[in-house]
Scaffold this motif. Structure first.
Motif, PDB file in Angstrom:
ATOM      1  N   ILE A   1     -16.609 -14.066  -8.962  1.00 51.67           N
ATOM      2  CA  ILE A   1     -16.868 -14.952  -7.883  1.00 51.67           C
ATOM      3  C   ILE A   1     -18.023 -15.866  -7.945  1.00 51.67           C
ATOM      4  N   TYR A   2     -18.251 -16.844  -7.702  1.00 48.15           N
ATOM      5  CA  TYR A   2     -19.310 -18.114  -7.937  1.00 48.15           C
ATOM      6  C   TYR A   2     -19.595 -18.580  -6.551  1.00 48.15           C
ATOM      7  N   LEU A   3     -21.008 -18.585  -6.141  1.00 47.58           N
ATOM      8  CA  LEU A   3     -21.399 -19.213  -4.862  1.00 47.58           C
ATOM      9  C   LEU A   3     -21.011 -20.601  -4.564  1.00 47.58           C
ATOM     10  N   THR A   4     -21.462 -21.539  -5.671  1.00 52.96           N
ATOM     11  CA  THR A   4     -21.147 -23.019  -5.788  1.00 52.96           C
ATOM     12  C   THR A   4     -20.592 -23.339  -7.065  1.00 52.96           C
ATOM     13  N   PRO A   5     -19.874 -24.692  -7.386  1.00 55.11           N
ATOM     14  CA  PRO A   5     -19.820 -24.773  -8.643  1.00 55.11           C
ATOM     15  C   PRO A   5     -20.862 -25.022  -9.479  1.00 55.11           C
ATOM     16  N   GLU A   6     -22.145 -25.063  -9.068  1.00 55.26           N
ATOM     17  CA  GLU A   6     -23.114 -25.325 -10.280  1.00 55.26           C
ATOM     18  C   GLU A   6     -23.531 -24.215 -10.526  1.00 55.26           C
ATOM     19  N   TYR A   7     -23.295 -22.874 -10.137  1.00 57.71           N
ATOM     20  CA  TYR A   7     -23.504 -21.535 -10.522  1.00 57.71           C
ATOM     21  C   TYR A   7     -22.758 -21.064 -11.621  1.00 57.71           C
ATOM     22  N   THR A   8     -23.544 -20.747 -12.671  1.00 54.52           N
ATOM     23  CA  THR A   8     -23.008 -20.121 -13.711  1.00 54.52           C
ATOM     24  C   THR A   8     -22.868 -18.479 -13.812  1.00 54.52           C
TER      25      THR A   8
ATOM     26  N   LEU B   1      -6.501  -7.317  -4.652  1.00 55.75           N
ATOM     27  CA  LEU B   1      -6.350  -8.209  -3.275  1.00 55.75           C
ATOM     28  C   LEU B   1      -7.583  -8.749  -2.740  1.00 55.75           C
ATOM     29  N   GLU B   2      -8.806  -7.686  -2.899  1.00 59.60           N
ATOM     30  CA  GLU B   2     -10.148  -8.153  -2.715  1.00 59.60           C
ATOM     31  C   GLU B   2     -10.665  -9.316  -3.536  1.00 59.60           C
ATOM     32  N   TYR B   3     -10.216  -9.499  -4.684  1.00 57.73           N
ATOM     33  CA  TYR B   3     -10.345 -10.631  -5.752  1.00 57.73           C
ATOM     34  C   TYR B   3      -9.864 -11.782  -4.918  1.00 57.73           C
ATOM     35  N   PHE B   4      -8.802 -11.771  -4.535  1.00 55.59           N
ATOM     36  CA  PHE B   4      -7.890 -13.060  -4.039  1.00 55.59           C
ATOM     37  C   PHE B   4      -8.545 -13.484  -2.790  1.00 55.59           C
ATOM     38  N   GLY B   5      -9.053 -12.537  -1.835  1.00 52.17           N
ATOM     39  CA  GLY B   5      -9.607 -12.939  -0.536  1.00 52.17           C
ATOM     40  C   GLY B   5     -11.150 -13.613  -0.628  1.00 52.17           C
ATOM     41  N   GLN B   6     -11.717 -12.936  -1.635  1.00 53.40           N
ATOM     42  CA  GLN B   6     -13.051 -13.436  -2.202  1.00 53.40           C
ATOM     43  C   GLN B   6     -12.898 -14.826  -2.588  1.00 53.40           C
ATOM     44  N   LEU B   7     -11.856 -14.836  -3.529  1.00 54.27           N
ATOM     45  CA  LEU B   7     -11.609 -16.318  -4.048  1.00 54.27           C
ATOM     46  C   LEU B   7     -11.427 -17.266  -3.122  1.00 54.27           C
ATOM     47  N   ARG B   8     -10.403 -16.982  -2.095  1.00 53.51           N
ATOM     48  CA  ARG B   8     -10.286 -18.076  -0.854  1.00 53.51           C
ATOM     49  C   ARG B   8     -11.472 -18.318  -0.224  1.00 53.51           C
TER      50      ARG B   8
ATOM     51  N   PRO C   1     -21.988 -15.197 -12.128  1.00 51.87           N
ATOM     52  CA  PRO C   1     -21.325 -14.706 -10.855  1.00 51.87           C
ATOM     53  C   PRO C   1     -22.087 -13.996  -9.816  1.00 51.87           C
ATOM     54  N   ASN C   2     -21.653 -14.142  -8.655  1.00 53.09           N
ATOM     55  CA  ASN C   2     -22.142 -13.490  -7.560  1.00 53.09           C
ATOM     56  C   ASN C   2     -21.727 -11.860  -7.498  1.00 53.09           C
ATOM     57  N   ASN C   3     -20.256 -11.641  -7.828  1.00 47.84           N
ATOM     58  CA  ASN C   3     -19.662 -10.360  -7.939  1.00 47.84           C
ATOM     59  C   ASN C   3     -18.228 -10.536  -8.736  1.00 47.84           C
ATOM     60  N   SER C   4     -17.866  -9.495  -8.802  1.00 44.94           N
ATOM     61  CA  SER C   4     -16.612  -9.150  -9.572  1.00 44.94           C
ATOM     62  C   SER C   4     -15.435  -8.315  -9.121  1.00 44.94           C
ATOM     63  N   PRO C   5     -14.820  -8.550  -8.057  1.00 48.69           N
ATOM     64  CA  PRO C   5     -14.014  -7.628  -7.346  1.00 48.69           C
ATOM     65  C   PRO C   5     -12.660  -7.693  -8.077  1.00 48.69           C
TER      66      PRO C   5
END
Length: 145
Positions: free
Chosen positions: A54-61, A70-77, A63-67
């Protein structure tokens, strides 16, 4: 007796053919249902096992974390919404660009708005294409089936 036997066997033959058609339809329906529900189970497993960054903004290379799951898809949203409304440079936020396009009143306003949405989604999808591409293809195949 010969004619009686002929008509009797002909009637039995027609009944057997009808029963055969009905059983064939039932078997095809059961095969479809079995395959469809197996595909749904596979899709559920895919959703449960998918993980990514999961990245905070498009410019970040980095990742903030790696869930995962379903937690991944929630954070992806959440990431998607954050990217859409609040990027590091507000002028790059699609919502701002679309507001500007509407304020200016361009000749091809709808086309410009669609391009902004497509550009934004392309940036987002590039970061997550490994996970989302596989998932989208599988959902497409389920729907196509």
């Amino acid at each position: 007796m010969l004619l009686f036997t002929y008509y009797y066997q002909k009637g039995d033959s027609e009944v057997n053919q009808e029963l055969s058609r009905e059983s064939s339809l039932t078997i095809r329906k059961q095969n479809f249902e079995d395959t469809f529900f197996k595909m749904l189970n596979n899709l559920n497993e895919l959703l449960q096992t998918t993980s990514g960054s999961i990245y905070l903004t498009p410019e970040y290379t980095i990742p903030n974390n790696s869930p995962s799951g379903l937690e991944y898809f929630g954070q992806l949203r959440t990431e998607f919404l954050n990217w859409y409304f609040l990027t590091t440079n507000n002028n790059d936020a699609p919502s701002r660009k679309i507001s500007l396009i509407k304020m200016v009143g361009l000749e091809k306003e709808e086309e410009a708005i669609l391009n902004e949405f497509n550009n934004f989604y392309s940036k987002f999808f590039q970061k997550h294409h490994d996970q989302l591409g596989h998932l989208y293809r599988y959902i497409h195949n389920v729907l196509k089936f």
